[in-house]
Design a protein around this motif. Structure first.
Motif, mmCIF file in Angstrom:
data_model
loop_
_atom_site.group_PDB
_atom_site.id
_atom_site.type_symbol
_atom_site.label_atom_id
_atom_site.label_comp_id
_atom_site.label_asym_id
_atom_site.label_seq_id
_atom_site.Cartn_x
_atom_site.Cartn_y
_atom_site.Cartn_z
ATOM 1 N N LEU A 110 1.041 -0.813 0.284
ATOM 2 C CA LEU A 110 0.363 0.266 0.315
ATOM 3 C C LEU A 110 0.564 1.266 -0.222
ATOM 4 C CD1 LEU A 110 -2.568 1.039 0.671
ATOM 5 C CD2 LEU A 110 -2.419 0.932 2.937
ATOM 6 N N PHE A 111 2.100 1.679 0.498
ATOM 7 C CA PHE A 111 2.512 2.420 1.159
ATOM 8 C C PHE A 111 3.625 2.476 -0.105
ATOM 9 C CE2 PHE A 111 1.655 2.294 5.291
ATOM 10 C CZ PHE A 111 1.515 3.737 5.873
ATOM 11 N N THR A 112 3.866 1.474 -1.503
ATOM 12 C CA THR A 112 4.635 1.270 -2.324
ATOM 13 C C THR A 112 3.854 2.330 -3.384
ATOM 14 O OG1 THR A 112 5.943 -0.603 -1.848
ATOM 15 C CG2 THR A 112 5.717 -0.188 -4.036
ATOM 16 N N LEU A 113 2.658 2.173 -2.763
ATOM 17 C CA LEU A 113 1.905 2.605 -4.464
ATOM 18 C C LEU A 113 1.406 3.971 -4.056
ATOM 19 C CD1 LEU A 113 -0.689 2.368 -6.921
ATOM 20 C CD2 LEU A 113 -1.879 1.676 -5.177
ATOM 21 N N ILE A 279 12.315 1.943 -8.997
ATOM 22 C CA ILE A 279 12.710 0.776 -7.965
ATOM 23 C C ILE A 279 12.374 1.331 -6.320
ATOM 24 C CG2 ILE A 279 14.664 -0.198 -6.902
ATOM 25 C CD1 ILE A 279 15.936 -0.779 -9.215
ATOM 26 N N TYR A 280 12.582 2.543 -6.097
ATOM 27 C CA TYR A 280 12.992 3.075 -4.825
ATOM 28 C C TYR A 280 11.307 2.358 -4.803
ATOM 29 C CZ TYR A 280 13.283 6.849 -0.938
ATOM 30 O OH TYR A 280 13.707 6.619 0.501
ATOM 31 N N PRO A 281 10.013 2.816 -4.522
ATOM 32 C CA PRO A 281 9.080 2.422 -3.870
ATOM 33 C C PRO A 281 8.623 0.846 -3.362
ATOM 34 C CG PRO A 281 8.253 3.990 -5.620
ATOM 35 C CD PRO A 281 9.799 3.650 -6.345
ATOM 36 N N ILE A 282 10.034 0.447 -3.920
ATOM 37 C CA ILE A 282 9.477 -1.035 -3.559
ATOM 38 C C ILE A 282 10.309 -0.706 -2.938
ATOM 39 C CG2 ILE A 282 10.414 -3.079 -4.332
ATOM 40 C CD1 ILE A 282 10.115 -2.095 -7.590
ATOM 41 N N ALA A 283 11.495 -0.367 -1.968
ATOM 42 C CA ALA A 283 11.934 0.269 -0.958
ATOM 43 C C ALA A 283 11.027 -0.072 0.430
ATOM 44 C CB ALA A 283 12.791 0.894 -0.619
ATOM 45 N N CYS A 284 9.250 0.408 0.344
ATOM 46 C CA CYS A 284 8.959 -0.144 1.441
ATOM 47 C C CYS A 284 8.337 -1.424 1.652
ATOM 48 C CB CYS A 284 7.458 0.542 0.956
ATOM 49 S SG CYS A 284 7.500 2.558 0.758
ATOM 50 N N ILE A 285 8.580 -2.154 0.705
ATOM 51 C CA ILE A 285 7.954 -3.823 0.912
ATOM 52 C C ILE A 285 9.566 -4.026 1.328
ATOM 53 C CG2 ILE A 285 7.563 -5.924 -0.274
ATOM 54 C CD1 ILE A 285 6.170 -4.585 -2.611
ATOM 55 N N VAL A 286 10.454 -3.876 1.300
ATOM 56 C CA VAL A 286 11.646 -4.601 1.561
ATOM 57 C C VAL A 286 11.957 -4.416 3.042
ATOM 58 C CG1 VAL A 286 14.064 -4.526 1.665
ATOM 59 C CG2 VAL A 286 12.561 -4.468 -0.910
ATOM 60 N N MET A 287 11.557 -3.265 3.932
ATOM 61 C CA MET A 287 11.369 -2.026 4.845
ATOM 62 C C MET A 287 10.645 -3.224 5.983
ATOM 63 S SD MET A 287 14.052 -0.532 4.573
ATOM 64 C CE MET A 287 15.147 1.101 3.737
ATOM 65 N N VAL A 288 9.576 -3.545 5.427
ATOM 66 C CA VAL A 288 8.791 -3.974 6.489
ATOM 67 C C VAL A 288 9.485 -5.887 6.340
ATOM 68 C CG1 VAL A 288 6.747 -5.653 6.000
ATOM 69 C CG2 VAL A 288 6.861 -3.130 5.547
ATOM 70 N N ILE A 289 9.763 -6.442 5.082
ATOM 71 C CA ILE A 289 11.121 -7.637 5.859
ATOM 72 C C ILE A 289 11.934 -7.832 6.290
ATOM 73 C CG2 ILE A 289 12.431 -9.310 4.558
ATOM 74 C CD1 ILE A 289 10.497 -8.585 1.517
ATOM 75 N N LEU A 290 12.586 -5.753 6.337
ATOM 76 C CA LEU A 290 13.719 -6.293 7.756
ATOM 77 C C LEU A 290 13.345 -6.122 8.772
ATOM 78 C CD1 LEU A 290 16.785 -6.011 7.600
ATOM 79 C CD2 LEU A 290 16.547 -3.538 6.997
ATOM 80 N N ALA A 291 11.851 -5.756 8.639
ATOM 81 C CA ALA A 291 12.182 -4.491 10.283
ATOM 82 C C ALA A 291 10.876 -5.723 10.805
ATOM 83 C CB ALA A 291 10.317 -3.710 9.935
#
Length: 361
Positions: A110-113, A279-291
């Motif tokens: 959602l935050f990526t969008l 690519i930068y918006p996809i970082a929101c999903i990556v940050m979820v996986i990291l958190a």
């Protein structure tokens, strides 16, 4: 039961992310306000102009801070769940770490969008308006790359513009047109150029033609009060002078890259910016996986302040890595996609590795 748990995760984590983002936006807006105090009093730049500029800069900050806000917000909310043993209860109730992660990844999506839409539709426009307003209010002109003005290549012509005004009006334009053998054919000098109905209209133009007949050069000079000039250069391409490549929309970046490619000019910097934009918006999903793993690490020992500190530290490291890899990619001619995606891939691998370690405990 599972639906209630998923809804609870959505509400608590989203609220936490929004609160963190609000705090980050307030901090960056305050910094903008302090920085703009230097321009106060220059020309017609008043306090109202300064406040409008700060407000127009907020969408750009939303685009920049959203992944960091997702990371810190997720770590804070998961840390609270961990300290109150809610994560343990969820797992005992039948929710596995992958199932919890799947729910949280949808929040990240959602935050990526949101990040993509703000970065494409709102931030470039607001940034352009803000820069244009400040330049007009301070009676300044758009900055140029050289003392002789702006130089642009357009097919077989080279264009020199002394001044570009915020409304894309060109002053003191010189057009040097060459033939297929790179011999200078005409020099057109105009006092002003306005973009009207899809083409440039030159005012007070003097055109000098260099004719070669029987090995004798003959110079012919013609004056035009008004003349039309067909060129692939248009005001949108000149936005690069108002807005940095990192803050332009992906479409404008693509159009500018196409223009540079047709004129056989270097495009590495803008290609890196384009891939980073995608690519930068996809970082929101990556940050979820990291958190996610931090919710299960040291559940009792780590307080909220510790989670916030770790989240800020990781967010700063991610931003620094993005900048470093972008600059290294431009300097060393690395593939643009590699330069843009490497930091995100590294953080994704770190998050997956931590997640597997927690799952095996």
């Amino acid at each position: 039961m599972m639906r209630i748990l998923h809804r609870y995760l959505w509400r608590e984590t989203t609220l936490s992310i929004l609160m963190i983002m609000f705090g980050l936006l307030a901090m960056f807006s305050f910094f903008d306000l302090i920085q703009e105090l230097e321009n106060l009093g220059h020309g017609n730049y008043t306090i109202s102009n300064m406040l409008i500029f700060v407000l127009l800069s907020i969408p750009g900050h939303v685009y920049e801070v959203t992944p960091v806000g997702v990371l810190i917000g997720m770590m804070v909310s998961l840390g609270i769940f961990g300290r109150s043993s809610e994560l343990v209860i969820m797992r005992v109730s039948g929710l596995s770490i992958p199932q919890i992660g799947y729910t949280l990844v949808k929040i990240g999506l959602l935050f990526t969008l949101i990040t993509f839409l703000v970065g494409e539709l709102i931030a470039p426009i607001s940034e352009k308006i803000a820069q244009r307003m400040r330049i007009q209010a301070t009676d300044a002109v758009v900055a140029q790359d050289f003392k002789s003005g702006l130089w642009v290549k357009d097919n077989k012509s080279f264009i020199n513009v002394d001044t570009v005004l915020p409304d894309a009006t060109l002053l003191d334009v010189n057009i040097y047109k060459f033939d297929e053998n790179f011999k200078l054919k005409t020099i057109s000098s105009a006092k002003k150029a306005d973009y009207i109905n899809g083409q440039w209209q030159l005012s007070d133009m003097i055109q000098t033609k260099l004719n070669e007949r029987d090995d004798t050069n003959r110079i012919e000079t013609i004056f035009f009060s008004k003349a039309n000039w067909q060129s692939s250069i248009h005001p949108e391409l000149l936005n690069i002078l108002l807005v940095s490549p990192e803050k332009m929309s992906a479409w404008n970046l693509y159009a500018f890259i196409e223009h540079l490619s047709k004129n056989k000019q270097k495009t590495t910097r803008y290609e890196v910016a384009l891939w980073a934009k995608l690519i930068y918006p996809i970082a929101c999903i990556v940050m979820v996986i990291l958190a996610l793993p931090f919710g299960f690490l040291q559940q009792r020992a780590s307080g909220t302040s510790t989670k916030i500190f770790i989240g800020i530290l990781l967010g700063v490291v991610y931003q620094i890595m993005n900048r470093v890899f972008s600059h290294l990619g431009v300097l060393n001619d690395w593939p643009p996609l590699m330069s843009a995606i490497t930091p995100t891939l590294l953080f994704l691998m770190a998050g997956l590795a931590l997640g597997l370690m927690i799952e095996k405990r």
